[in-house]
Design a protein around this motif. Structure first.
Motif, PDB file in Angstrom:
ATOM      1  N   GLU A  10       0.837  -1.191   0.000  1.00 48.08           N
ATOM      2  CA  GLU A  10       0.000   0.000   0.000  1.00 48.08           C
ATOM      3  C   GLU A  10       0.879   1.251   0.000  1.00 48.08           C
ATOM      4  OE1 GLU A  10      -3.043   0.244   2.960  1.00 48.08           O
ATOM      5  OE2 GLU A  10      -3.583  -1.885   2.779  1.00 48.08           O
ATOM      6  N   ARG A  12       0.136   5.196   0.460  1.00 44.15           N
ATOM      7  CA  ARG A  12      -0.973   6.029   0.918  1.00 44.15           C
ATOM      8  C   ARG A  12      -0.597   7.502   0.861  1.00 44.15           C
ATOM      9  NH1 ARG A  12      -2.051   2.748   6.573  1.00 44.15           N
ATOM     10  NH2 ARG A  12      -2.644   0.741   5.668  1.00 44.15           N
ATOM     11  N   ALA A  30      -2.515   0.156  -4.206  1.00 41.42           N
ATOM     12  CA  ALA A  30      -2.633  -1.014  -3.342  1.00 41.42           C
ATOM     13  C   ALA A  30      -2.855  -2.249  -4.201  1.00 41.42           C
ATOM     14  CB  ALA A  30      -3.785  -0.844  -2.354  1.00 41.42           C
TER      15      ALA A  30
END
Length: 242
Positions: A10, A12, A30
């Motif tokens: 992931e 972010r 992701a």
């Protein structure tokens, strides 16, 4: 991260600035273990910067990177290699004066399992028979396609769990591009390796990946299963030649 479902990888809110210019802004990616994810977009869209942010080659102005349940964006770049994140940069950066064999062995510089390196080298040469034929040849004398195979093989020698490929088909003839695409599929299938593929050859990228992201001016403009993006009218018009 208790109580949340983590994906294998992931990114972010990745944000990167070059001087005062924002290169990427709030990029979220992701995917699950064993998947190939592709990043497509025009020149300057932020694709390579995203990879460099994941590997720690550029500092983050914001965001986090998570890999296999652990946050890694605070680790130095060499440590990320040690835990299994390897990148093949754009431009086929071989060590031109060194032999093919020595270039491959450079990929294992951070490994501690010295006894397994010889067997892994042989395994790489089985996958890349053209490199085996040129093992003692200077890397700078190889063709463009052979050099691309060499830098991918060198990255595989680090035994990555996540392989980042930056424009592997750039400047190669169509038949060689087909070979590179087949290689990506084989590495993913045979070794279960997770791969992030950055490509301007959008059609090839979407065909070898399971999930795709379209970057425009430093942001994710569109994402979805690769088959869906291949049939998306906007993607067709802008990136697949209509």
């Amino acid at each position: 991260m208790a109580g949340t479902s983590m994906r294998y990888f992931e990114a972010r809110g990745l944000t990167v600035n070059y001087d005062r210019v924002r290169a990427i802004a709030d990029v979220n990616l992701a995917f699950d273990e064993g998947q190939v994810a592709s990043l497509i977009g025009a020149n300057g869209a932020g694709k390579s910067t995203t990879l460099r942010a994941i590997t720690g080659l550029v500092p983050l102005a914001g965001g986090e990177v998570w890999f296999d349940g652990a946050r890694i964006d605070q680790l130095p770049a060499p440590r990320r290699v040690e835990i299994g994140v390897a990148m093949v940069p754009e431009g086929r950066r071989v060590f031109p004066q060194m032999s093919v064999r020595d270039n491959l062995l450079m990929g294992a510089y951070a490994r501690k399992d010295r006894g397994a390196i010889a067997s892994d080298l042989e395994r790489i040469l089985v996958r890349f028979p053209r490199l085996k034929e040129r093992l003692r040849q200077g890397a700078g004398t190889l063709s463009g396609g052979e050099q691309e195979m060499l830098v991918i093989g060198r990255a595989l020698m680090s035994k990555p769990r996540l392989l980042l490929l930056d424009e592997p088909s750039l400047g190669l003839a169509p038949l060689v591009v087909r070979d590179i695409a087949r290689l990506i599929i084989e590495v993913n299938r045979d070794e279960g390796m997770s791969i992030v593929l950055v490509e301007q050859n959008s059609r090839m990228a979407l065909r070898v990946s399971q999930y795709g992201y379209v970057l425009e001016t430093g942001r994710v403009a569109l994402e979805g299963p690769s088959d869906n993006l291949l049939n998306d009218p906007k993607v067709k018009e802008l990136y697949l030649g209509g």
